[in-house]
Design an enzyme around this catalytic site. Structure first.
Site, PDB file in Angstrom:
ATOM      1  N   LYS A   1      14.953  -4.005   9.983  1.00 38.40           N
ATOM      2  CA  LYS A   1      15.777  -3.022  10.695  1.00 38.40           C
ATOM      3  C   LYS A   1      16.778  -3.749  11.575  1.00 38.40           C
ATOM      4  O   LYS A   1      16.444  -4.771  12.189  1.00 38.40           O
ATOM      5  CB  LYS A   1      14.861  -2.119  11.537  1.00 38.40           C
ATOM      6  CG  LYS A   1      15.557  -0.961  12.214  1.00 38.40           C
ATOM      7  CD  LYS A   1      14.539  -0.080  12.950  1.00 38.40           C
ATOM      8  CE  LYS A   1      15.178   1.142  13.587  1.00 38.40           C
ATOM      9  NZ  LYS A   1      14.188   2.007  14.261  1.00 38.40           N
TER      10      LYS A   1
ATOM     11  N   SER B   1      14.154   6.802  12.923  1.00 42.80           N
ATOM     12  CA  SER B   1      15.444   6.130  12.859  1.00 42.80           C
ATOM     13  C   SER B   1      15.453   4.942  11.907  1.00 42.80           C
ATOM     14  O   SER B   1      16.523   4.429  11.582  1.00 42.80           O
ATOM     15  CB  SER B   1      15.839   5.652  14.257  1.00 42.80           C
ATOM     16  OG  SER B   1      14.902   4.688  14.718  1.00 42.80           O
TER      17      SER B   1
ATOM     18  N   SER C   1       9.638   6.449  14.705  1.00 40.07           N
ATOM     19  CA  SER C   1      10.673   6.008  13.768  1.00 40.07           C
ATOM     20  C   SER C   1      10.230   5.133  12.599  1.00 40.07           C
ATOM     21  O   SER C   1      11.019   4.910  11.684  1.00 40.07           O
ATOM     22  CB  SER C   1      11.792   5.297  14.515  1.00 40.07           C
ATOM     23  OG  SER C   1      12.615   6.255  15.103  1.00 40.07           O
TER      24      SER C   1
END
Ligand code: GLN
Length: 472
Positions: free
Chosen positions: A74, A149, A173
């Site tokens: 990420k 997310s 997330s």
């Protein structure tokens, strides 16, 4: 065994490369080919490793436990050789300056980085639509969101554009997109995995976690991720453990609680129906299923959004146009701060900063932040009490399957409510894992398994048993 090696799990790839080390080249080629084929649709990546460099690094690491097999990260985790944009215009030119502890650990274990994955700006969102750069699509239905997310990480794994990925979970997330994309995602106990090198969103809630194709891979990665780190003052790991050990032992005799507050009217009736099969699977495995109550669940969203926004408003103060990258063109210093922030942050991030600054301001602190802290304690006590009688808790990850792109963008509250079942464990600091648990109209549904602090092994054991037994 599939012909395309990018479809393998991490442990299958390791087994293969132990027998046939020469297949490492093909594995990397298959990954890059899949990315070539699917990335224009899925848009999971913000940046990819240069293939030749990755081949060399992978070769160099081939004798280590993870055999040079790369992972996807990420884009809020510092990774040398890549940018760390946090999905924000503010950091679009920001080059990582060091390796986060998790990246260092994975490289030491033999796993280099394939690329950086798209995300909601500064990890704020539940759909990955808040990225400044692009909207990642759900590989199961390109008209739908991958969740957020960490949507880029989960979509990359689900599309076989990655073998595994790392995400971050402040309020769900990792689990949310894992559920929407039909993959496994673990939010470890707070402190188990180092946050050093993770861009802070809400420091008392943030945790890095793996996103994988099966539960065994999550256990395997945790072996390297869960280490004590003196660079993280909240590090709680007690030294290395083998999380795969005993994963096959089954869950006979364990008590699994289904909290009634997670099965209320906000839950899609089709998931409600599906949960009957989840209960049946646990019973088939010899576990005892009970209904339990977590009475303060209804306050979780309000509590989470006050605390997360308050901490975010403080953490994001560092983006001032002086340090880091984007800087507005202005004459006065004051204008430099405000204009850089106005230009650099997107609407959701601004909303959180405003909300957080308000909640922390003199005169309102007790009414909002102070009160939220008290309710946080009550939510934690709900879990503590529940775990006096039971071993694990099972519940849906999200109230609905993946929603359409654009569906909730005009209504932030609706977007926040999609986090209703996942923020509680962050508030309590406990671990939870989302595992694929069937489909509704062709869309994956996730089921969360939650446990008491540092009970990852038990959660993994239950997830592994469930994954092998559950039939939709
Ligand atoms: N949807 C949550 C939020 O927007 C998720 C945050 C997270 O876990 N990074 O705050």
């Amino acid at each position: 065994m599939p012909i395309k090696l990018n479809e393998l799990t991490l442990h299958e790839s390791i087994d293969l490369l132990k027998k046939e080390p020469g297949k490492r080249e093909k594995l990397l080629n298959d990954l890059f080919n899949e990315i070539d084929d699917r990335e224009s649709d899925v848009q999971a990546y913000l940046e990819l490793a240069e293939p030749e460099e990755l081949r060399e690094e992978s070769k160099r690491l081939e004798n280590l436990p993870l055999k040079g097999i790369p992972g996807t990260v990420k884009d809020n985790i510092q990774t040398l050789g890549f940018k760390t944009t946090c999905g924000s215009s503010f950091l679009q030119d920001y080059d990582s300056v060091y390796d986060a502890t998790v990246i260092k650990s994975l490289k030491e274990a033999g796993s280099p980085v394939l690329g950086k994955a798209n995300m909601d700006e500064f990890a704020m969102g539940s759909s990955t639509e808040n990225s400044f750069f692009q909207t990642t699509k759900n590989p199961h239905d390109l008209s739908r969101v991958p969740g957020g997310s960490s949507g880029g990480s989960a979509a990359a794994v689900a599309a076989d554009e990655a073998i595994y990925a790392l995400g971050s979970d402040t309020g769900g997330s990792v689990r949310h997109p894992a559920g929407f994309c039909g993959v496994v995602g673990l939010k470890p106990t707070y402190g188990l995995v180092s946050r050093y090198g993770l861009t802070a969103f809400a420091s008392s809630l943030d945790q890095i976690g793996p996103i994988t194709k099966d539960v065994y891979d999550t256990a395997l990665l945790l072996n390297f991720l869960a280490t004590y780190d003196e660079m993280d003052s909240t590090s709680a790991a007690e030294g290395r453990k083998d999380y795969t050990e005993g994963i096959d032992r089954g869950i006979e005799g364990l008590k699994v609680g289904f909290p009634k507050e997670y099965f209320g009217e906000e839950l899609d009736p089709r998931i409600q129906e599906k949960a009957k099969k989840w209960r049946g699977t646990f019973q088939d495995l010899g576990a005892e299923v009970r209904e339990i109550s977590l009475p303060h669940t209804e306050y979780a969203i309000a509590t989470y959004y006050i605390i997360a926004s308050s901490e975010a408003s403080a953490n994001l103060a560092r983006f001032d146009g002086v340090r880091y990258t984007s800087r507005a063109n202005t004459k006065s210093i004051e204008e430099l701060f405000s204009k850089s922030r106005d230009e650099g942050f997107g609407p959701e991030v601004k909303r959180r900063i405003l909300l957080g600054t308000y909640a922390l301001s003199a005169g309102y602190y007790d009414e909002y932040y102070g009160k939220a802290q008290k309710v946080r304690r009550l939510i934690k006590q709900d879990f503590d009490r529940a775990f006096e009688d039971i071993d694990l808790i099972a519940a849906p990850t999200s109230p609905t399957p993946a929603f359409k792109i654009g569906e909730k963008m005009d209504d932030p509250l609706k977007m926040y409510l999609s986090d209703i079942f996942i923020v509680t464990v962050n508030l309590a600091g406990i671990p939870a894992m989302s595992v694929p648990a069937g489909q509704v109209d062709g869309l994956p549904i996730g089921m969360q398994i939650m446990g008491s602090s540092l009970s990852e092994k038990k959660i993994l054991r239950a997830g592994h048993s469930f994954e092998r037994t559950f039939e939709d």
